[in-house]
Motif scaffolding. Structure first.
Motif, PDB file in Angstrom:
ATOM      1  N   ARG A   1      40.736   9.844  58.462  1.00  0.00           N
ATOM      2  CA  ARG A   1      40.518   9.887  59.816  1.00  0.00           C
ATOM      3  C   ARG A   1      40.583  11.335  60.141  1.00  0.00           C
ATOM      4  O   ARG A   1      41.432  12.368  59.721  1.00  0.00           O
ATOM      5  CB  ARG A   1      41.693   9.258  60.474  1.00  0.00           C
ATOM      6  CG  ARG A   1      41.615   7.849  60.173  1.00  0.00           C
ATOM      7  CD  ARG A   1      40.674   6.875  61.249  1.00  0.00           C
ATOM      8  NE  ARG A   1      40.361   5.613  60.675  1.00  0.00           N
ATOM      9  CZ  ARG A   1      39.793   4.660  61.423  1.00  0.00           C
ATOM     10  NH1 ARG A   1      39.294   5.102  62.434  1.00  0.00           N
ATOM     11  NH2 ARG A   1      39.899   3.622  61.141  1.00  0.00           N
TER      12      ARG A   1
ATOM     13  N   GLY B   1      42.552  -0.241  60.495  1.00  0.00           N
ATOM     14  CA  GLY B   1      42.386   0.048  61.750  1.00  0.00           C
ATOM     15  C   GLY B   1      43.625   1.144  62.080  1.00  0.00           C
ATOM     16  O   GLY B   1      44.286   1.499  61.371  1.00  0.00           O
ATOM     17  N   CYS B   2      43.245   1.864  63.177  1.00  0.00           N
ATOM     18  CA  CYS B   2      44.209   2.520  63.738  1.00  0.00           C
ATOM     19  C   CYS B   2      45.314   1.842  64.323  1.00  0.00           C
ATOM     20  O   CYS B   2      45.365   0.642  64.319  1.00  0.00           O
ATOM     21  CB  CYS B   2      43.747   3.501  64.939  1.00  0.00           C
ATOM     22  SG  CYS B   2      42.203   4.327  64.345  1.00  0.00           S
TER      23      CYS B   2
ATOM     24  N   CYS C   1      45.267  -1.120  67.182  1.00  0.00           N
ATOM     25  CA  CYS C   1      43.999  -1.585  67.457  1.00  0.00           C
ATOM     26  C   CYS C   1      43.765  -3.038  67.077  1.00  0.00           C
ATOM     27  O   CYS C   1      44.149  -3.433  66.149  1.00  0.00           O
ATOM     28  CB  CYS C   1      43.006  -0.765  66.535  1.00  0.00           C
ATOM     29  SG  CYS C   1      41.256  -1.052  66.634  1.00  0.00           S
TER      30      CYS C   1
ATOM     31  N   CYS D   1      38.014  -1.129  62.838  1.00  0.00           N
ATOM     32  CA  CYS D   1      36.490  -0.937  62.298  1.00  0.00           C
ATOM     33  C   CYS D   1      36.382  -0.197  60.949  1.00  0.00           C
ATOM     34  O   CYS D   1      35.242   0.070  60.757  1.00  0.00           O
ATOM     35  CB  CYS D   1      35.807   0.174  63.169  1.00  0.00           C
ATOM     36  SG  CYS D   1      36.434   1.747  63.432  1.00  0.00           S
TER      37      CYS D   1
ATOM     38  N   CYS E   1      40.089   3.854  72.499  1.00  0.00           N
ATOM     39  CA  CYS E   1      39.026   4.190  71.526  1.00  0.00           C
ATOM     40  C   CYS E   1      37.493   3.897  72.305  1.00  0.00           C
ATOM     41  O   CYS E   1      37.592   2.847  73.199  1.00  0.00           O
ATOM     42  CB  CYS E   1      39.165   3.449  70.632  1.00  0.00           C
ATOM     43  SG  CYS E   1      37.774   3.349  69.289  1.00  0.00           S
TER      44      CYS E   1
HETATM   45  S1  SF4 Z   1      37.889   0.534  66.557  1.00  0.00           S
HETATM   46 FE1  SF4 Z   1      38.792   2.488  67.503  1.00  0.00          FE
HETATM   47  S2  SF4 Z   1      40.859   2.223  67.469  1.00  0.00           S
HETATM   48 FE2  SF4 Z   1      40.045   0.775  66.261  1.00  0.00          FE
HETATM   49  S3  SF4 Z   1      40.265   1.365  63.995  1.00  0.00           S
HETATM   50 FE3  SF4 Z   1      38.045   1.850  64.718  1.00  0.00          FE
HETATM   51  S4  SF4 Z   1      38.576   3.754  65.604  1.00  0.00           S
HETATM   52 FE4  SF4 Z   1      40.604   3.098  65.358  1.00  0.00          FE
END
Ligand code: SF4
Lengths: 79, 588
Positions: free
Chosen positions: B183, B286-287, B290, B294, B482
């Motif tokens: 990231r 994912g973050c 979240c 994604c 996001c």
């Molecule tokens: S959708 Fe946004 S918050 Fe979720 S994993 Fe992807 S970048 Fe991170």
């Protein structure tokens, strides 16, 4: 005339999960009218995105011709 | 008025004196700018002296969370990292995913502000209230991935790590900051600011929590919002495909750039499209907080990456004349490890390829040369050989060798991978973005290309369109939410703010915050001497029509671009020169 309609992403639910169908549509019809023949009213689909003919984005009211491949995308956002 | 959601505490780290202190967060500013992007820019506007050298100890590096960080609000795990940009001289706020924002919040802080510079390479260890300066001489010179792995091994995988690679250490002005390996806070040389402070990494773990009102009831409401709004199919395409989904749409939309933006189609795109890449998927991620997740882990024989994102695929694929998916993934992996922004690094090599092919200057690389493409990344990060030149970026290369007719940048920040001749509003969005050419400030294709009945090839209405998109993103990023929560609305943002802070927020207030953030960012840049002359369109877009694709035949007349600029300034109440009137600045 005969064209193919390809649906992308979540729009495939309107073809029960199929991606492509070969369909008969009125001669010289618009992309909008062609979609209506398979029961898709883009104005009623909140996440409807755009249409492309033969892999070129066009306006929904542009006209089609025999053999065209019409592709419909759901909305895409983010970057 | 007290607002929950905040920790009401800022950690200030004086790197020169190796000291750390805490102070209350400026809640009067938080009322006006909320958090993340907006509040960070307000702090920098107030604290940075105009005209400072961005790579001197006078610059500050600011890590800012928002009131929703660390709560169950979906997609709220992004961290804003900001400073004055060494690439552009403008304000530069970046957004990074992963888990570091949550750790900062759980450690008890809303923000961490770094001032000064270490004398020797070091890293900072933060465990709740305990802050320690550590020696990083063993890590200096190492790739970001190795540095992160070493620190994770030492402290544990429950710590979050922000680190730079060799590019940041060597003050390359397209250096990024990494976290969770893949990231990035990518753009504007934010990693070089960290490198100039000789700060290799920030290692952080927090064990606290975040107070929100009516926790049981509000958590239930948030879960409902997650289920009914975030997790609907308009948003979940991002789980299935990540941003690889954009490739086909951009190709059909006539906005997928090829060979340094010389055209906007690539007949080979199916070789590296989303379906091909995702066949190599071995995992998902994912973050923090979240609901969409994604991230895709791809594994090729010689390359592994979380991604690649659309931007990296497009820059190292069609825009470089490369059609090998493994080379594209490897490009992403090396750039991340070296700590280079894939967009700026890729664009710069692509520009060099065209310079070589046109015989203007021989950089020893031509379109499609995937072997050298990867080698050059390492040379750029280390400023060795031809890499010493390429590390300058597109703008400085044109000053040295020419090629301005096909140099794609605004204010020195290289162009993202959405071709504006197929999306005229995007040329305006790039021109007026607060940090130079950035696609995250106002994403015009969403409105004018990926839409069934809006004409992309006209200036009409584009000023207001870009303004509306810009205000919305400015408030969304100030809430630290996001981009991929696509169904988010002002109404929803106001509702979320009310649930988290305990004070009633309205849609109108959200819009006001967004407009205020656009203005404070512009005010920062204005103070640095930026005005209309810097809100530019690259010559190629004005002089050369696209040859193929949906937008074949399109170019953007200079008058149309100037018209869009006039419209945009007028909506904001700025003068013809793009300057904010004094009475507006006073209210910021
Ligand atoms: S959708 Fe946004 S918050 Fe979720 S994993 Fe992807 S970048 Fe991170």
């Amino acid at each position: 005339m005969k064209i193919t309609i390809q649906l992308r992403g979540s729009l495939t639910k309107y073809f029960q999960g199929e991606k492509v169908r070969s369909v008969e549509v009125p001669d010289d019809c618009t992309a909008e009218e062609a979609l209506k023949t398979v029961g898709i009213d883009w104005t009623a689909i909140r996440n409807f995105g755009f249409v492309a003919v033969n892999s070129r984005r066009v306006m929904i009211y542009d006209r089609l011709k025999e053999g065209d491949e019409l592709k419909a995308y759901p909305k895409i956002s983010g970057g | 008025m007290t607002m929950l959601g905040y920790q009401n505490k800022v950690l200030r780290v004086d790197l020169t004196k190796k000291g750390a202190t805490t102070e209350p967060l400026r809640m009067d500013w938080a009322e006006k700018y909320i958090g993340s992007k907006g509040l960070a820019i307000k702090y920098l506007y107030e604290e940075l002296k105009p005209g400072i050298d961005p790579l001197s100890p006078d610059n500050k590096l600011l890590l800012m969370t928002g009131p929703m960080t660390g709560t169950p609000i979906p997609c709220s795990g992004k961290l804003s990292i900001s400073a004055k940009s060494p690439a552009t001289g403008t304000i530069n706020d970046c957004s990074i995913g992963g888990h570091s924002a949550l750790q900062i919040k759980y450690a008890g802080y809303d923000a961490i502000i770094f001032d000064g510079a270490l004398k020797e390479p070091g890293y900072l260890l933060i465990e709740d209230g305990n802050v320690q300066f550590k020696d990083a001489s063993e890590l200096w010179g190492k790739g970001s991935h190795e540095a992160e792995a070493t620190l994770a091994e030492k402290y544990g995988h429950d710590y979050s790590i922000l680190s730079i690679g060799p590019a940041g250490e060597n003050l390359v002005t397209m250096a990024c900051i990494n976290s969770d390996y893949y990231r990035q806070a990518g753009r504007g040389g934010i990693g070089a600011v960290m490198g100039s402070k000789k700060l290799k990494a920030i290692v952080i773990k927090g064990t606290g929590g975040v107070k929100i009102p009516n926790i049981v009831e509000n958590t239930k409401k948030i879960t409902e919002i997650l289920r009914e709004d975030t997790l609907q199919e308009d948003n979940t395409f991002i789980y299935d495909y990540g941003t690889t989904a954009f490739l086909e749409a951009c190709s059909d939309g006539g906005i997928l750039p090829s060979k340094n933006f010389s055209d906007a189609t690539d007949e080979n795109w199916t070789k590296y499209n989303g379906d091909v890449l995702l066949e190599k998927r071995v995992g998902k991620r994912g973050c923090g907080s979240c609901g969409l997740g994604c991230g895709n882990f791809l594994k090729f024989e010689n390359a592994t990456v979380e991604g690649p994102e659309y931007e990296s695929i497009a820059v190292a694929g069609p825009n470089a004349g490369i059609d090998d998916p493994e080379a594209i993934v490897k490009f992403n992996q090396i750039a991340d490890d070296m700590g280079l922004d894939t967009i700026s690094a890729g664009d710069t090599i692509n520009f060099a390829m065209e310079m070589t092919e046109k015989g203007v200057h021989d950089f020893g690389i031509r379109f499609g040369d995937k072997v050298k493409y990867l080698e050059y990344l390492v040379l750029m990060a280390k400023r060795e050989g031809v890499g010493a030149d390429l590390a300058l970026g597109v703008k400085k290369l044109t000053e040295k060798y020419g090629g301005e007719d096909y140099a794609l940048h605004v204010k020195g920040l290289e162009y993202p991978q959405y071709e504006p001749r197929g999306s005229w509003g995007m040329s305006l969005a790039y021109a007026v973005s607060d940090r130079g050419a950035c696609h995250m400030r106002a994403y015009a294709p969403n409105e004018e290309v990926f839409a069934a009945s809006i004409p992309p090839y006209t200036a009409e209405g584009k000023g207001e369109m870009v303004y509306n998109l810009g205000v919305f993103n400015a408030v969304k990023f100030s809430l630290c939410i996001c981009d991929f929560w696509a169904t988010l609305s002002y109404e929803r943002m106001a509702e979320l703010m009310t649930l988290i802070t305990g004070r009633e927020w309205t849609e109108q207030e959200m819009k006001e915050v967004g407009a205020r953030v656009l203005n404070i960012a512009r005010a920062f840049n204005q103070r640095e001497g930026f005005d209309r002359k810097d809100d530019t369109i690259p010559k190629r877009l004005v002089n050369e029509a696209l040859q193929s694709g949906a937008a074949a035949g399109q170019k953007i007349p200079q008058e149309a671009f100037e018209d869009m600029l006039d419209q945009y300034y007028a909506v904001l109440g700025w003068d013809k020169n793009g300057m904010i009137p004094d009475d507006m600045i006073c209210k910021l």
